[in-house]
Design a protein around this motif. Structure first.
Motif, PDB file in Angstrom:
ATOM      1  N   SER A   1      82.132 103.752  18.305  1.00 23.38           N
ATOM      2  CA  SER A   1      81.004 103.128  17.614  1.00 23.38           C
ATOM      3  C   SER A   1      79.659 103.456  18.265  1.00 23.38           C
ATOM      4  O   SER A   1      78.610 103.127  17.718  1.00 23.38           O
ATOM      5  CB  SER A   1      81.195 101.609  17.545  1.00 23.38           C
ATOM      6  OG  SER A   1      81.181 101.038  18.833  1.00 23.38           O
ATOM      7  N   HIS A   2      79.687 104.131  19.404  1.00 17.01           N
ATOM      8  CA  HIS A   2      78.436 104.474  20.089  1.00 17.01           C
ATOM      9  C   HIS A   2      77.695 105.563  19.317  1.00 17.01           C
ATOM     10  O   HIS A   2      78.298 106.526  18.845  1.00 17.01           O
ATOM     11  CB  HIS A   2      78.715 104.930  21.523  1.00 17.01           C
ATOM     12  CG  HIS A   2      77.502 104.935  22.376  1.00 17.01           C
ATOM     13  ND1 HIS A   2      76.603 105.977  22.361  1.00 17.01           N
ATOM     14  CD2 HIS A   2      77.035 104.016  23.251  1.00 17.01           C
ATOM     15  CE1 HIS A   2      75.625 105.707  23.210  1.00 17.01           C
ATOM     16  NE2 HIS A   2      75.863 104.522  23.758  1.00 17.01           N
ATOM     17  N   LYS A   3      76.393 105.431  19.206  1.00 12.64           N
ATOM     18  CA  LYS A   3      75.604 106.373  18.400  1.00 12.64           C
ATOM     19  C   LYS A   3      75.633 107.809  18.924  1.00 12.64           C
ATOM     20  O   LYS A   3      75.401 108.752  18.171  1.00 12.64           O
ATOM     21  CB  LYS A   3      74.163 105.894  18.288  1.00 12.64           C
ATOM     22  CG  LYS A   3      73.426 105.843  19.596  1.00 12.64           C
ATOM     23  CD  LYS A   3      72.029 105.297  19.441  1.00 12.64           C
ATOM     24  CE  LYS A   3      71.346 105.232  20.803  1.00 12.64           C
ATOM     25  NZ  LYS A   3      70.008 104.685  20.698  1.00 12.64           N
ATOM     26  N   SER A   4      75.943 108.011  20.201  1.00 13.88           N
ATOM     27  CA  SER A   4      75.967 109.373  20.739  1.00 13.88           C
ATOM     28  C   SER A   4      77.313 110.063  20.558  1.00 13.88           C
ATOM     29  O   SER A   4      77.441 111.240  20.884  1.00 13.88           O
ATOM     30  CB  SER A   4      75.578 109.365  22.217  1.00 13.88           C
ATOM     31  OG  SER A   4      76.576 108.738  22.986  1.00 13.88           O
TER      32      SER A   4
ATOM     33  N   HIS B   1      84.875 104.447  11.851  1.00 12.17           N
ATOM     34  CA  HIS B   1      83.571 104.590  12.495  1.00 12.17           C
ATOM     35  C   HIS B   1      82.858 105.887  12.081  1.00 12.17           C
ATOM     36  O   HIS B   1      81.848 106.256  12.671  1.00 12.17           O
ATOM     37  CB  HIS B   1      83.728 104.528  14.020  1.00 12.17           C
ATOM     38  CG  HIS B   1      84.003 103.149  14.508  1.00 12.17           C
ATOM     39  ND1 HIS B   1      85.274 102.639  14.600  1.00 12.17           N
ATOM     40  CD2 HIS B   1      83.167 102.153  14.882  1.00 12.17           C
ATOM     41  CE1 HIS B   1      85.214 101.393  15.035  1.00 12.17           C
ATOM     42  NE2 HIS B   1      83.952 101.077  15.205  1.00 12.17           N
TER      43      HIS B   1
END
Length: 115
Positions: free
Chosen positions: A42-45, A64
């Motif tokens: 779920s991390h944007k990177s 995700h």
């Protein structure tokens, strides 16, 4: 980020090739234990996920919206890979050589195509 499962309970990453940890320390994150996969996905990177194509990993990645590089190991993972690559088009599949090994050049090629 590369999560490496250690061969024993007291992991020092000493089983990796000599100098490997130093060579990658400024280019990525090397983890020697379990990581919270949902948080990572779920991390944007997070731009992609190299997976063995187990069902939980597939569902978490798709939910995700993270595309995958498929590296199936056994059983239903091979069928899952075909569905992800050819059917849903949410994964690229690594090719094994005649000895059932994925070579470094193949990984590099697929990662370049992935990006």
């Amino acid at each position: 980020m590369w999560v490496v499962k250690c061969p024993d309970d007291e992991c020092s990453l000493g089983f990796l090739p000599k100098g490997f940890v130093d060579r990658v320390k400024d280019r990525g994150l090397l983890m020697s234990s379990w990581v919270p996969q949902l948080e990572v996905l779920s991390h944007k990177s997070t731009g992609g996920f190299l997976t063995h194509c187990g069902w939980n990993s597939i569902l978490e990645s798709i939910s995700h919206a993270v595309p995958m590089i498929a590296w199936p190991l056994y059983a239903e993972q091979k069928l899952n890979t075909v569905i992800l690559d050819k059917g849903l088009k949410v994964a690229l599949t690594l090719k094994f050589n005649e000895d059932r090994v994925v070579e470094a050049d193949e990984i590099a090629e697929v990662v370049k195509e992935f990006c």
